[in-house]
Scaffold this motif. Sequence first.
Motif: not given
Lengths: 471, 210
Positions: A58-60, A62-64, A66-67, A106, A244, A255, A257
Amino acid sequence: MYRPAVAPPRIMETFYGPKPKERAVNLLEDMVSVEVEELFPDVNERIYRDGDDLSAVRKAADKALAPIDMTFVKPGDTVKVLSSEHGFSIMGGEPYVVMLEAVRDGIRAKTGCKDIRLMVGAYKGFRESDEFIAQYDLKRRFEGKVYGYGPWDKDVPIETQIGTVYGIRKAFDGNWFVHCYYDDPREIYYHRQIQRAFKPFGMSYVRFETRSIYHMNFANRSCNFLPIAVFNSPFIQERYAFSCVLRHSPAGILTVDADKDLSALDKRITVSHLKKYGKMMRLFHAVDECIAVLDGGRWGFYLHAGGTIFGVFMHAHDDLFDLTNAKVLGGFKKNEKGEIVPMLINPACKVIVMNQAWPGINYLGLDETPIIIAGEDHAALWKADHCNPYISETARTAPDLNRAMDMARDIYPTDKVIVFDGSFGCINCSSAMADLLVKKAPEVGRQVDEELLPMWLKQRGIDLGVYDADV
Amino acid sequence: MIRLGFVAEVDQEACSGCGQCVPICPAGAIRMVEETSAVVDEDRCIDCQSCIDRCKKENAISRVTRPSEVLRFVDHTDLDQSQIKTLCAKAGILPHMPVCGCSRTTGQETIAAILKGAETPEDVCARTGLRSGCGIYCATRIFQALEACGIEVENPPDRRWIKLTLGLADVPEEVVERIDQAYPSCCVGEDWKRLTKRRSTSDKKEGSHV
């Protein structure tokens, strides 16, 4: 001494396969586990392999995400989150679902859009999507906005650079769609690691007629252009939001991506796969003889050992990444008796023992490999399977797995046994097979790094320095 | 050739008459009677089980054992072999090679089914057993064979199938060149040359197709 065999991912109850039963690693003697990292120390990165804690996935995600620019999505829009069947069957399926939830959350958080619909893709069965929806409690988790789709659904014509093909209308009838994929390479013998990330645009997202021409009317390498042609079409580009992808290696999930630029994402995947799966593929190539046991809750060709599917093992006599090889799948030939048989099967696989695997898809290339099916109920499914009339006519039945292994050893006496049971991060096998893999791996790793990888990359026009990111 | 030990059977009591099984049958074996229940034509059923999978009332259609095993096979040997060879070439298929990985129905059998009276994709399936397995990948071969034999089929209004025969050999050379430049790893140009060269001759080597 090796560690005991690792428990493989659980099996889902299904309309399409045998009733889940005791796993092979619990029934067979001398079952051990070899870690992928022991074989190839550089194939060690992962954020998830097994267990209930999916917070890293989940963290990966969200990070992917974000931008990613989502400003074009308006609050009143409808967004289709397109998923594909196989994602739900990798490592128990929950990691893929977690990624799908992150995509939904997201989009909602960034845009205020409320109508975000999860589309659950199927290979062909009308109940496949319903089974996934029930298994993962998707109606609740996606607040009722979840829908199945498959190759028989109503069509929509898509004009491409090479002609008109037909997509699945309900996949593309929103304002936007998100390409939510997994990058487990699966059928390397089919896609040859050419534009792998585009494949659902020739499969999951299109009607059966388009899937048919994709498989039958283009060659083994050039077929990979059809999904690109679909993706590049104005119809798709007008609706495409972003991609995604749940990223894999033989060690587990690497991860998540995400990118609007699917070509760039695909190149990152390609570099990673050539480096990591290339070693597993060539390690399978180094196996001289074995009995393969299929023991999972999907079609047998798609069951993993060391994160790599059985189908790749059955084609591992060839270098599947070498693009100078025009074909590694799809042909038939006449054998010495004048019979028409599929070309190219791995002669190192001496016998296949099926403890549990789905019929319903063609297992092309197994004509000359003896097959033993464990369990009368299981065998009955295969005997009635028109996808594999050859197997239904020639496979032998054993009352249970251990008797099936006895029969297999009568056919070919070997103590090298490999189990395809859905495992990532390790290979469950006999100790003799473990000895062989451990012995062969260093030279395989060297050969891939020094000889094959540079050639594979060059053939794809990829500059390692540009695309060799942290994964 | 396929061997049929089973046939689909509708439980008339359980059938709701929804009709969803009709368009999904690749062999055209199911029809509705007075819009209230489905009926299966045993002579056309190829036991693909799509209707059973489709049926929302799970027990309304089931698989029952046939009284005796039935073969679905079309003999091509009593036909003009040069005509079959020519039509196979026109269709872009090889006479001795399977057009379907599941049933392994050959090109010559598919053409023979049409020469012996099959006029629709459903007829071809009912006679040969094509689409009795996965039901997906051989679809285009059926359309190609019908077209080669001069039979033009219209897409049904319910879109149960769409005639699609597009292949690499149909792509114009200038488009191939553009693709080759943009996506060289797909090897489109090299494969296109081989396929178009092959299409121009009916004398093909077994096992040479991709």
